[in-house]
Design an enzyme around this catalytic site. Structure first.
Site, PDB file in Angstrom:
ATOM      1  N   ASN A   1     -12.817  -3.020   2.876  1.00  0.00           N
ATOM      2  CA  ASN A   1     -13.784  -1.936   2.969  1.00  0.00           C
ATOM      3  C   ASN A   1     -14.746  -2.027   1.780  1.00  0.00           C
ATOM      4  OD1 ASN A   1     -12.487  -0.835   5.259  1.00  0.00           O
ATOM      5  ND2 ASN A   1     -10.997   0.194   3.951  1.00  0.00           N
TER       6      ASN A   1
ATOM      7  N   GLY B   1     -16.268   2.814   3.891  1.00  0.00           N
ATOM      8  CA  GLY B   1     -15.017   3.560   3.778  1.00  0.00           C
ATOM      9  C   GLY B   1     -14.171   3.176   2.574  1.00  0.00           C
ATOM     10  N   GLN B   2     -14.816   2.595   1.554  1.00  0.00           N
ATOM     11  CA  GLN B   2     -14.051   2.191   0.362  1.00  0.00           C
ATOM     12  C   GLN B   2     -13.708   3.413  -0.481  1.00  0.00           C
ATOM     13  OE1 GLN B   2     -15.955  -0.815  -2.036  1.00  0.00           O
ATOM     14  NE2 GLN B   2     -14.176  -1.059  -3.383  1.00  0.00           N
TER      15      GLN B   2
ATOM     16  N   HIS C   1      -6.929  -5.519   2.392  1.00  0.00           N
ATOM     17  CA  HIS C   1      -5.763  -5.017   3.125  1.00  0.00           C
ATOM     18  C   HIS C   1      -5.259  -6.136   4.029  1.00  0.00           C
ATOM     19  CE1 HIS C   1      -6.698  -0.594   2.515  1.00  0.00           C
ATOM     20  NE2 HIS C   1      -7.893  -1.109   2.305  1.00  0.00           N
TER      21      HIS C   1
ATOM     22  N   HIS D   1     -10.295  -5.074  -3.056  1.00  0.00           N
ATOM     23  CA  HIS D   1      -8.954  -5.293  -2.509  1.00  0.00           C
ATOM     24  C   HIS D   1      -9.051  -5.658  -1.043  1.00  0.00           C
ATOM     25  CE1 HIS D   1      -9.943  -0.995  -2.147  1.00  0.00           C
ATOM     26  NE2 HIS D   1      -9.286  -1.007  -1.000  1.00  0.00           N
TER      27      HIS D   1
ATOM     28  N   ASP E   1       0.848  -1.192   0.000  1.00  0.00           N
ATOM     29  CA  ASP E   1       0.000   0.000   0.000  1.00  0.00           C
ATOM     30  C   ASP E   1       0.887   1.247   0.000  1.00  0.00           C
ATOM     31  OD1 ASP E   1      -3.203   0.571   0.998  1.00  0.00           O
ATOM     32  OD2 ASP E   1      -1.764   2.226   1.149  1.00  0.00           O
ATOM     33  N   ILE E   2       0.470   2.227  -0.785  1.00  0.00           N
ATOM     34  CA  ILE E   2       1.271   3.447  -0.934  1.00  0.00           C
ATOM     35  C   ILE E   2       1.260   4.310   0.339  1.00  0.00           C
ATOM     36  CG2 ILE E   2      -0.464   5.015  -1.919  1.00  0.00           C
ATOM     37  CD1 ILE E   2       1.567   5.566  -4.190  1.00  0.00           C
TER      38      ILE E   2
END
Ligand code: AMP
Ligand code: ZN
Length: 115
Positions: A89, A95-96, A104, A102, A33-34
């Site tokens: 999410n 909260g997507q 996490h 995806h 994740d960035i």
């Protein structure tokens, strides 16, 4: 493979946007994740464009099982030894932010930046 030309994660799958890949196979891609919340924070995504978990059906059972089953393996490979969190999410109230399914997977010693 089903792709959405405006989707950032489809662009990552296509190699049009760079990512720090940790795993790739025929069905899925995993990358860091960035904006990590934890010392190790990866995203596991299907290569095909599925917008949210709300859209999946029985035909996706094997894919979802594969994604979940990868989590412990990736955490082990990345040196996570004391547990991890898996989060998906879904939708606005979930909260997507990126509308390509995806998962996490977060681990590493606490405290974490978030989560
Ligand atoms: P969510 O709120 O579950 O939709 O999370 C989307 C996640 O994607 C966030 O944690 C972002 O930091 C992450 N993200 C967005 N763009 C990228 C990118 N280009 N490479 C890696 N992670 C990204
Ligand atoms: Zn997509």
């Amino acid at each position: 493979m089903n792709a959405d030309p405006n989707c950032i994660f489809c662009k990552i799958v296509a190699g049009q946007i760079p990512s720090k890949k940790v795993h790739e196979d025929e069905q899925v891609l995993a990358f860091h994740d960035i904006h990590p919340w934890a010392p190790v924070h990866v995203l596991v995504i299907p290569k095909q464009h599925i917008a949210t978990l709300a859209e999946v059906g029985p035909e996706h059972a094997a894919l979802l099982g594969h994604m979940l089953g990868l989590a412990p393996r990736l955490m082990r490979e990345l040196g996570v030894v004391d547990g991890f969190r898996t989060v998906i999410n879904t939708g606005r109230d979930g909260g997507q932010e990126v509308y390509h399914l995806h998962m996490h997977v977060m681990g590493g010693p606490r405290p974490w930046a978030r989560g």
